[in-house]
Design an enzyme around this catalytic site. Structure first.
Site, PDB file in Angstrom:
ATOM      1  N   ASP A 184       0.811  -1.219   0.000  1.00 11.46           N
ATOM      2  CA  ASP A 184       0.000   0.000   0.000  1.00 11.46           C
ATOM      3  C   ASP A 184       0.843   1.267   0.000  1.00 11.46           C
ATOM      4  O   ASP A 184       0.396   2.317  -0.461  1.00 11.46           O
ATOM      5  CB  ASP A 184      -0.930   0.002   1.214  1.00 11.46           C
ATOM      6  CG  ASP A 184      -2.111  -0.944   1.032  1.00 11.46           C
ATOM      7  OD1 ASP A 184      -2.371  -1.348  -0.115  1.00 11.46           O
ATOM      8  OD2 ASP A 184      -2.756  -1.290   2.032  1.00 11.46           O
ATOM      9  N   THR A 185       2.060   1.187   0.506  1.00 10.11           N
ATOM     10  CA  THR A 185       2.932   2.362   0.513  1.00 10.11           C
ATOM     11  C   THR A 185       3.636   2.527  -0.824  1.00 10.11           C
ATOM     12  O   THR A 185       3.545   3.574  -1.463  1.00 10.11           O
ATOM     13  CB  THR A 185       3.961   2.254   1.648  1.00 10.11           C
ATOM     14  OG1 THR A 185       3.274   2.101   2.886  1.00 10.11           O
ATOM     15  CG2 THR A 185       4.835   3.487   1.717  1.00 10.11           C
ATOM     16  N   GLY A 186       4.350   1.492  -1.279  1.00  4.71           N
ATOM     17  CA  GLY A 186       5.165   1.611  -2.474  1.00  4.71           C
ATOM     18  C   GLY A 186       4.401   1.539  -3.775  1.00  4.71           C
ATOM     19  O   GLY A 186       4.819   2.128  -4.777  1.00  4.71           O
ATOM     20  N   GLU A 187       3.264   0.829  -3.809  1.00  3.29           N
ATOM     21  CA  GLU A 187       2.489   0.681  -5.043  1.00  3.29           C
ATOM     22  C   GLU A 187       1.373   1.704  -5.168  1.00  3.29           C
ATOM     23  O   GLU A 187       1.022   2.121  -6.274  1.00  3.29           O
ATOM     24  CB  GLU A 187       1.891  -0.729  -5.124  1.00  3.29           C
ATOM     25  CG  GLU A 187       2.935  -1.823  -5.297  1.00  3.29           C
ATOM     26  CD  GLU A 187       2.330  -3.221  -5.301  1.00  3.29           C
ATOM     27  OE1 GLU A 187       2.982  -4.141  -5.829  1.00  3.29           O
ATOM     28  OE2 GLU A 187       1.216  -3.409  -4.757  1.00  3.29           O
TER      29      GLU A 187
ATOM     30  N   LEU B 192       1.007   4.577  -2.849  1.00  6.36           N
ATOM     31  CA  LEU B 192       1.329   5.868  -2.229  1.00  6.36           C
ATOM     32  C   LEU B 192       0.237   6.264  -1.239  1.00  6.36           C
ATOM     33  O   LEU B 192      -0.524   7.205  -1.448  1.00  6.36           O
ATOM     34  CB  LEU B 192       1.509   6.956  -3.291  1.00  6.36           C
ATOM     35  CG  LEU B 192       2.581   6.702  -4.346  1.00  6.36           C
ATOM     36  CD1 LEU B 192       2.705   7.902  -5.279  1.00  6.36           C
ATOM     37  CD2 LEU B 192       3.930   6.386  -3.718  1.00  6.36           C
TER      38      LEU B 192
ATOM     39  N   GLY C 138       0.163   7.872   1.376  1.00  6.96           N
ATOM     40  CA  GLY C 138       0.147   9.239   1.890  1.00  6.96           C
ATOM     41  C   GLY C 138      -0.739  10.174   1.094  1.00  6.96           C
ATOM     42  O   GLY C 138      -1.266  11.153   1.627  1.00  6.96           O
TER      43      GLY C 138
ATOM     44  N   GLY D  78      -8.657   1.734  -1.052  1.00  2.00           N
ATOM     45  CA  GLY D  78      -9.672   0.826  -1.578  1.00  2.00           C
ATOM     46  C   GLY D  78     -10.720   0.510  -0.528  1.00  2.00           C
ATOM     47  O   GLY D  78     -11.453   1.379  -0.049  1.00  2.00           O
TER      48      GLY D  78
ATOM     49  N   TYR E 265     -10.110  -0.887   2.562  1.00  2.00           N
ATOM     50  CA  TYR E 265      -9.651  -0.753   3.947  1.00  2.00           C
ATOM     51  C   TYR E 265      -9.330   0.701   4.295  1.00  2.00           C
ATOM     52  O   TYR E 265      -8.925   1.497   3.438  1.00  2.00           O
ATOM     53  CB  TYR E 265      -8.399  -1.600   4.185  1.00  2.00           C
ATOM     54  CG  TYR E 265      -8.693  -2.966   4.774  1.00  2.00           C
ATOM     55  CD1 TYR E 265      -9.131  -3.104   6.085  1.00  2.00           C
ATOM     56  CD2 TYR E 265      -8.533  -4.129   4.023  1.00  2.00           C
ATOM     57  CE1 TYR E 265      -9.400  -4.347   6.636  1.00  2.00           C
ATOM     58  CE2 TYR E 265      -8.798  -5.377   4.554  1.00  2.00           C
ATOM     59  CZ  TYR E 265      -9.232  -5.482   5.861  1.00  2.00           C
ATOM     60  OH  TYR E 265      -9.502  -6.712   6.406  1.00  2.00           O
ATOM     61  N   ASP E 266      -9.475   1.003   5.583  1.00  2.00           N
ATOM     62  CA  ASP E 266      -9.069   2.292   6.140  1.00  2.00           C
ATOM     63  C   ASP E 266      -8.049   2.026   7.241  1.00  2.00           C
ATOM     64  O   ASP E 266      -8.236   1.113   8.060  1.00  2.00           O
ATOM     65  CB  ASP E 266     -10.278   3.030   6.720  1.00  2.00           C
ATOM     66  CG  ASP E 266     -11.337   3.310   5.670  1.00  2.00           C
ATOM     67  OD1 ASP E 266     -11.429   4.449   5.210  1.00  2.00           O
ATOM     68  OD2 ASP E 266     -12.074   2.364   5.313  1.00  2.00           O
TER      69      ASP E 266
ATOM     70  N   HIS F  29      -5.883 -13.177   5.320  1.00  2.00           N
ATOM     71  CA  HIS F  29      -4.837 -12.272   4.844  1.00  2.00           C
ATOM     72  C   HIS F  29      -4.094 -11.680   6.036  1.00  2.00           C
ATOM     73  O   HIS F  29      -4.446 -11.922   7.193  1.00  2.00           O
ATOM     74  CB  HIS F  29      -5.432 -11.150   3.982  1.00  2.00           C
ATOM     75  CG  HIS F  29      -6.477 -10.334   4.688  1.00  2.00           C
ATOM     76  ND1 HIS F  29      -7.782 -10.771   4.866  1.00  2.00           N
ATOM     77  CD2 HIS F  29      -6.412  -9.110   5.278  1.00  2.00           C
ATOM     78  CE1 HIS F  29      -8.466  -9.851   5.515  1.00  2.00           C
ATOM     79  NE2 HIS F  29      -7.654  -8.831   5.790  1.00  2.00           N
TER      80      HIS F  29
END
Length: 674
Positions: free
Chosen positions: A313-316, A318, A320, A395, A397-398, A446
């Site tokens: 979620d961070t690298g693909e 972003l 932020g 998507g 999830y929060d 998961h």
């Protein structure tokens, strides 16, 4: 339905990050982002077909900053030409108005830059006219593709014929017959599309057979769907009539004895720089830089439709840039200071995300307490903490990211997971790898794994790291009754030896100690990392996801500081090659003895969804703690004053409360003297 709250009990203040753009580690300001885009345009790097996939501060080497040497103010850019598919890693020198570095990103060696927002629109347009996709929907009784919510997802890097070097996405659908319908309740299973984003075409539509679409509603957002709301809750009022105890100087926040710089990045989100604690008149450094540098959500369904589902979620994505605008009294309660964050889009246009970061202080229970029979005294002090947080929606999830600073020098991080689980149809095959949440509705097993990057600075100088386990002591002459306990400290001397796993049976922690600073008893000052010891990556070691997320196969890695080593899965994560990031960082097995140390800690949740997680999941949490160990000469909170009971106050009542508080303190002093 939006949150409604009694705003009369809350106070909101707003600031904008990046207004202190001259500082070496300050967030890029709105003006600097605009200037970076202008420089790219002047040098032909931001023409009609170019897209900015990422832009953020190109951080200087902290050793240069600490040495007082001048450092250039630069922006780091990952750029994609959507016409050719070629990508570049660029450093823009904002001081000189020039390009400092421009290097091509080889998809075979590294991978692809993050997914663009416009590519999700492209996916919808392509599938809306793809005959294979439309025919598969028709078999399921769906004749209008506009009623299908599409999840365009990162493709991973699998040995699938024809995908080498291509910029791919994989697409799953959920039925949304009306705009108000919550689509996650109605997965269209047995169907997945593979999309070549560069060539703008659908390469495959895989249909493993029609599966009934679950029909039970998940429309919790529609009032009354699941019955009337309860009416039993009485108000909880949080008041700070004199305002908060923290203050700002630019982007630097000071609270109690803490000080730190708050930063924000469209990839990592919150970044905390220069965390220090005032002790005996000086600010003692603890952490140079703290962030959650990667987040991985690996799914455990090996079937033909979802075997590839693994998200960084961070690298693909972003995360932020996916930040929520927080609401007073709902996301944050009390006397709140919000930070607005400037973000540049794919064309370099800058917008300010309002209320992206929430800062407030809150009561945190008892700090310390004792009733002493010999003196007849009772003393108790209240703990409080500074909370710095933000929330993102990725998507379905929060996620909330919460950093806590406590009065006693403790630093804590907590991740909060909520939102909706990613759904599938439930059948006999799915029963091995998924939970049934509602009739015919499944959620695959998961994990949610986070990697914290902690660039340590325990009293600034060089440091060492020890792995500390509790031990039992055999019965012998010194331990005749077998009651002794002890601990074993094992020095981690090199980067490869410092790849470690948790062990709750021995209460394993990792202690970072200064090699130059000691406390008044002559012991090295230190901070201890205490994790929760939950499972890390459960996929097989030789799986594709394990090769791409090698960081997540251990609880701890330790590296010698290198300014280029920022991301545990590598700088380029989308469709990345294996063994990027930490495996490459530790390949030289650098010495950790007296080095500037960076801790990389993986932690998280393993989620076997339960019926209580549907239709929306109550918050689940995970995290870690950094705790002082021999860092202070004594309890650093002996100067915390006693509390008085709160009151609903007029100004006159407040004055009376102040007098009563002073009388209470005088009584305590007299009793201690007696």
């Amino acid at each position: 339905m939006t949150c409604s709250c009694s705003t009369g009990t809350h106070v909101q203040r707003s600031r904008r990050l990046g207004d202190e753009s001259g500082a070496p580690f300050a967030t890029l300001s709105e003006g600097e982002l605009q200037e970076a885009a202008a420089i790219l345009r002047r040098h032909g790097r931001l023409e009609e077909t170019h897209r900015i996939a990422y832009i953020g501060l190109d951080e200087p080497d902290r050793r240069e900053v600490l040495a007082g040497r001048p450092v250039a103010r630069r922006a780091l850019v990952q750029l994609l030409d959507v016409a050719t598919g070629r990508a570049h890693d660029i450093s823009v020198d904002l001081d000189r108005g020039d390009i400092a570095r421009d290097e091509p990103i080889d998809p075979a060696v590294s991978g692809q830059v993050p997914l663009l927002k416009e590519e999700h629109i492209l996916i919808r347009d392509l599938l809306a006219t793809d005959e294979r996709w439309l025919a598969a929907l028709a078999l399921r009784g769906i004749h209008d593709p506009a009623t299908v919510a599409l999840a365009g997802l990162s493709a991973g890097r699998f040995p699938i014929e024809g995908e080498d070097g291509r910029r791919m996405a994989r697409v799953l659908g959920h039925h949304q017959p009306t705009p108000q319908t919550m689509p996650w309740a109605h997965p269209i299973d047995g169907l997945v599309a593979y999309v070549d984003l560069g060539a703008r075409g659908v390469t495959q539509v895989i249909d493993t057979g029609v599966v009934p679409i679950p029909q039970e509603t998940a429309d919790y957002h529609v009032p009354g769907t699941f019955g009337p709301e309860r009416t039993t809750q009485k108000p909880i009022v949080i008041r700070q009539p004199e305002g908060p105890s923290f203050s700002f100087d630019g982007d630097v926040v000071s609270w109690e004895k803490w000080s730190l710089r708050v930063g924000y990045d469209m990839r990592e989100g919150l970044i905390l720089h220069g965390i220090g604690f005032e002790d005996a008149g000086r600010v003692r450094p603890i952490v140079h830089r703290a962030s959650i540098a990667e987040m991985l959500v690996p799914y455990g369904d090996p079937g033909p439709v979802r075997f590839w589902q693994n998200y960084f979620d961070t690298g693909e994505y972003l995360l932020g840039r996916l930040v929520n605008s927080l609401e007073l009294g709902c996301d944050c309660v009390g006397d709140i200071t919000y930070l607005d964050v400037p973000i540049a889009d794919a064309r370099g246009e800058v917008k300010v995300l309002p209320n992206a970061v929430c800062i407030h202080e809150e009561d945190a229970g008892v700090l310390w307490k004792h009733t002493e029979q010999f003196t007849g005294t009772t003393d108790v002090r209240r703990q409080r903490r500074l909370v710095i947080s933000f929330f993102v929606t990725v998507g379905n999830y929060d996620y909330g990211f919460y950093w806590y600073l406590y009065l006693d020098g403790k630093i804590e991080f907590e991740a909060k997971a909520t939102g909706l689980v990613f759904t599938a149809a439930y059948d006999e095959r799915a029963s091995r790898y998924a939970s049934e949440l509602a009739p015919g509705l499944a959620a695959p097993y998961h994990q949610h794994l986070f990697c914290a990057r902690l660039d340590m600075a325990v009293d600034e100088g060089p440091a060492v790291v020890d792995e500390v386990d509790v031990t039992t002591v055999p019965i012998d002459g010194d331990n005749a009754h077998g009651t002794a306990i002890g601990f074993r400290a094992t020095r981690l001397t090199s980067e490869k030896s410092a790849r470690r796993r948790s062990d709750a049976s021995v209460d394993r922690t990792w202690r970072v100690s200064s090699t130059t600073a000691t406390n008044r008893l002559g012991r090295p000052v230190s901070y201890v990392l205490a994790g929760e010891g939950k499972p890390v990556l459960l996929a097989q070691p030789d799986s594709v996801i394990a090769s791409r997320a090698r960081f997540a196969t251990a609880d701890l890695w330790v590296t010698a500081y290198d300014v280029a080593e920022r991301y545990p899965a590598g700088a380029v994560v989308n469709q990345s090659a294996g063994d990027q990031g930490l495996p490459a960082f530790v390949a030289d097995d650098a010495s950790l003895d007296g080095a500037d140390l960076v801790l990389w800690h993986t932690f998280g949740l393993t989620h076997f969804p339960r019926t209580e997680d549907w239709p929306i999941m109550p918050v689940d949490t995970c995290g870690f703690v950094l705790r002082p160990h021999d860092f202070f000469d004594r309890n650093p909170t002996l100067d915390v004053p006693a509390s008085v009971a709160p009151c609903s106050c007029t100004h006159e009542e407040h004055a009376h409360a102040d007098v009563s508080h002073q009388h209470h303190e005088n009584q305590h002093s007299a009793r201690r003297e007696h």
